[in-house]
Motif scaffolding. Structure first.
Motif, PDB file in Angstrom:
ATOM      1  N   SER A  53       0.684  -1.120   0.221  1.00  0.00           N
ATOM      2  CA  SER A  53      -0.435   0.072   0.005  1.00  0.00           C
ATOM      3  C   SER A  53       0.922   1.396  -0.535  1.00  0.00           C
ATOM      4  O   SER A  53      -0.622   2.667  -0.574  1.00  0.00           O
ATOM      5  N   TYR A  54       2.008   1.291   0.479  1.00  0.00           N
ATOM      6  CA  TYR A  54       3.062   1.812   0.571  1.00  0.00           C
ATOM      7  C   TYR A  54       4.009   1.211   0.496  1.00  0.00           C
ATOM      8  O   TYR A  54       4.730   0.716   1.024  1.00  0.00           O
ATOM      9  N   SER A  55       5.270   2.270  -0.292  1.00  0.00           N
ATOM     10  CA  SER A  55       6.416   1.230  -0.636  1.00  0.00           C
ATOM     11  C   SER A  55       7.981   3.025  -1.354  1.00  0.00           C
ATOM     12  O   SER A  55       7.554   2.935  -1.621  1.00  0.00           O
ATOM     13  N   HIS A 150       7.073   4.051   6.926  1.00  0.00           N
ATOM     14  CA  HIS A 150       6.100   3.490   7.745  1.00  0.00           C
ATOM     15  C   HIS A 150       5.076   4.845   7.210  1.00  0.00           C
ATOM     16  O   HIS A 150       6.285   6.331   7.347  1.00  0.00           O
ATOM     17  N   LYS A 151       4.205   4.905   6.853  1.00  0.00           N
ATOM     18  CA  LYS A 151       3.735   6.253   6.067  1.00  0.00           C
ATOM     19  C   LYS A 151       2.991   7.236   7.007  1.00  0.00           C
ATOM     20  O   LYS A 151       2.083   7.500   7.825  1.00  0.00           O
ATOM     21  N   ASP A 156      -0.332   1.206   9.007  1.00  0.00           N
ATOM     22  CA  ASP A 156      -1.162   0.766   7.889  1.00  0.00           C
ATOM     23  C   ASP A 156      -0.698  -1.016   7.397  1.00  0.00           C
ATOM     24  O   ASP A 156       0.750  -1.063   7.407  1.00  0.00           O
ATOM     25  N   ASP A 159       2.136  -1.960   4.860  1.00  0.00           N
ATOM     26  CA  ASP A 159       3.410  -1.333   3.072  1.00  0.00           C
ATOM     27  C   ASP A 159       4.410  -1.727   3.872  1.00  0.00           C
ATOM     28  O   ASP A 159       4.495  -3.411   3.630  1.00  0.00           O
TER      29      ASP A 159
END
Length: 480
Positions: A53-55, A150-151, A156, A159
């Protein structure tokens, strides 16, 4: 340059709370398994095919860049820690930390390659011989060391760090199942400690847990660090309401600060609001805030010789009220520092009236001139004694001395890493994310008016426990 050799995992440092032979043996089992995991073709293929979801990578140049699955794989294969040359080795610097509480399994401070593992979880896993859980936790945290975070501060579960930790459990379990040692039931449970810990952390930060839930580590209240946004006002205006923003908000970067090499910090406690504390039932509540400060550069390894100054603030207050005697209460004066301030806030219940003893010890401190000028950078011989005496109060009169209600260590920096908190002149607010009515409290719910916090537009029924701090930074005429 990428080589074709096997990726190594090296436990370069392992120290901290109660590290003995059994702890080292357990850690080495986790490292041996992690070597097999990161070199397993199924692991590599699973990372390559994963949907994150987030990279995003915080690269060596201090920029956030979007990275692909192939780039993530390359970082793991080459053991590329941030600001290091790839050496085909995942280097682990581990510290078993007894200051991490609640659902926090581990922590990596930006710029510091040390992985801090919550000793409560380590002990939980060693009891079950769940070295796969430890291996998954360490690869999760090592990815932070490599620059993958993490964002922001939002949780999340999909992630990079969380997902690769879960992939490590899946692959590690398949490796363990192939061995002849141990029962199949125990093998099937391998790595479950990591999965449970992550689920528990995710739920607690999303505020989905309820009081009937069983936590696998001592529960503590999650808190947030906010800043009172005065806009163009140099001081709060009577009768005017001001918003609360995150202390990591970009707005704070525009606020001025001293440019001298050395700076001096002054810290006051303005107010403490008691919504409801878990161990306090009825009547007037008595407690202590233990506030500790040090100026250790987070990029430098801890040597054990740093000065940490501790001060206490006692209070008596009923639920739903601000405590008396907090307004502009001086805590630290002239704390000399260069770029970093580490603050830790512990909140304790007192079951026995400690006021007489506390005042006697405070009287001793007040008679020592050096304690009024806390030059941590150069050190003062009285500080260690003061800290030990305060610790004695907590151990003697605190009901749960090893399980404080708060146990937070925010790192404030003049030039913080991405997502880090800014150190500026102004009013800071530390508040719990859930009130006694089980309502989630956010920055948007709060405003500052006439020296206290209030709920904005009655969005929530009650304030949560919170502390209001006043920080002032000036240039220091001292030299290194």
């Amino acid at each position: 340059m990428r080589t074709n050799s096997k990726t190594k995992v090296s436990l370069d440092n392992f120290e901290g709370s109660n590290v003995g032979d059994s702890e080292k043996k357990f850690a080495n089992k986790a490292v041996s398994l992690l070597i097999e995991i990161v070199n397993d073709a199924k692991f590599l293929n699973s990372v390559k095919a994963a949907k994150f979801s987030y990279s995003t990578l915080y690269d060596d140049n201090g920029k956030y860049i979007k990275i692909s699955n192939d780039q993530i794989l390359e970082i793991i294969k080459t053991g590329k820690e941030r600001k290091t040359i790839p050496d085909n080795t995942i280097n682990l610097l581990i510290f078993l930390d007894d200051s991490l509480g609640g659902s926090t399994v581990g922590k990596v401070n930006p710029g510091d390659p040390t992985i801090r593992t919550n000793v409560s979880f380590f002990n939980y896993w060693i009891k079950d011989d769940d070295y796969l859980a430890l291996a998954a936790h360490w690869i999760h945290e090592w990815l932070h060391v490599a620059g993958i975070y993490h964002k922001g501060r939002r949780v999340d579960a999909n992630d990079v760090n969380y997902t690769i930790g879960k992939i490590a459990v899946e692959i590690g379990k398949s490796i363990i199942l192939k061995t002849k040692k141990g029962s199949n039931k125990k093998k099937e449970a391998a790595g479950q400690g990591y999965i449970e810990a992550m689920d528990n952390f995710y739920k607690s930060h999303k505020q989905l847990s309820d009081e009937s839930e069983v936590n696998i580590a001592p529960r503590q209240n999650a808190v947030r660090l906010g800043f009172v946004d005065l806009g163009n006002d140099s001081r709060p205006v009577l009768g005017k309401a001001y918003p609360i923003i995150s202390a990591a908000d970009q707005k704070l970067e525009d606020l001025s600060f001293p440019t001298s090499t050395l700076k001096a910090l002054k810290l006051d406690v303005n107010a403490f609001y008691n919504d409801h504390l878990p161990d306090f039932w009825g009547g007037t509540k008595e407690g202590l805030f233990k506030i500790s400060i040090n100026t250790r550069n987070p990029t430098a390894p801890a040597s054990g010789g740093e000065n940490e100054v501790t001060n206490l603030v006692d209070f008596k207050v009923k639920d739903g009220n601000y405590a008396d005697g907090f307004l502009y209460k001086g805590i630290f004066r002239n704390v000399t520092f260069a770029d970093y301030i580490n603050l830790k806030f512990d909140l304790f219940e007192l079951d026995t009236n400690a006021e007489v003893y506390y005042n006697k010890i405070k009287g001793v401190f007040d008679s020592v001139p050096e304690l009024k000028t806390l030059d941590i950078l150069n050190g003062i011989p009285y500080l260690s004694l003061a800290t030990k005496m305060f610790e004695g109060i907590i151990k003697t009169f605190g009901k749960n001395a090893n399980d404080p209600i708060w146990k937070e260590m925010p790192l404030l920096e003049i030039n913080p890493s991405i997502g880090g908190a800014f150190l500026r002149n102004g009013l800071y607010v530390i508040f719990e994310q859930v009130n006694s009515k089980k309502e989630t409290i956010t920055f948007e719910d709060l405003q500052y008016k006439d020296e206290f916090l209030e709920i904005k537009e009655r969005k929530k029924s009650r304030l949560s426990n919170h502390l209001i701090l006043n920080i002032r930074i000036t240039s220091s005429d001292q030299s290194l």
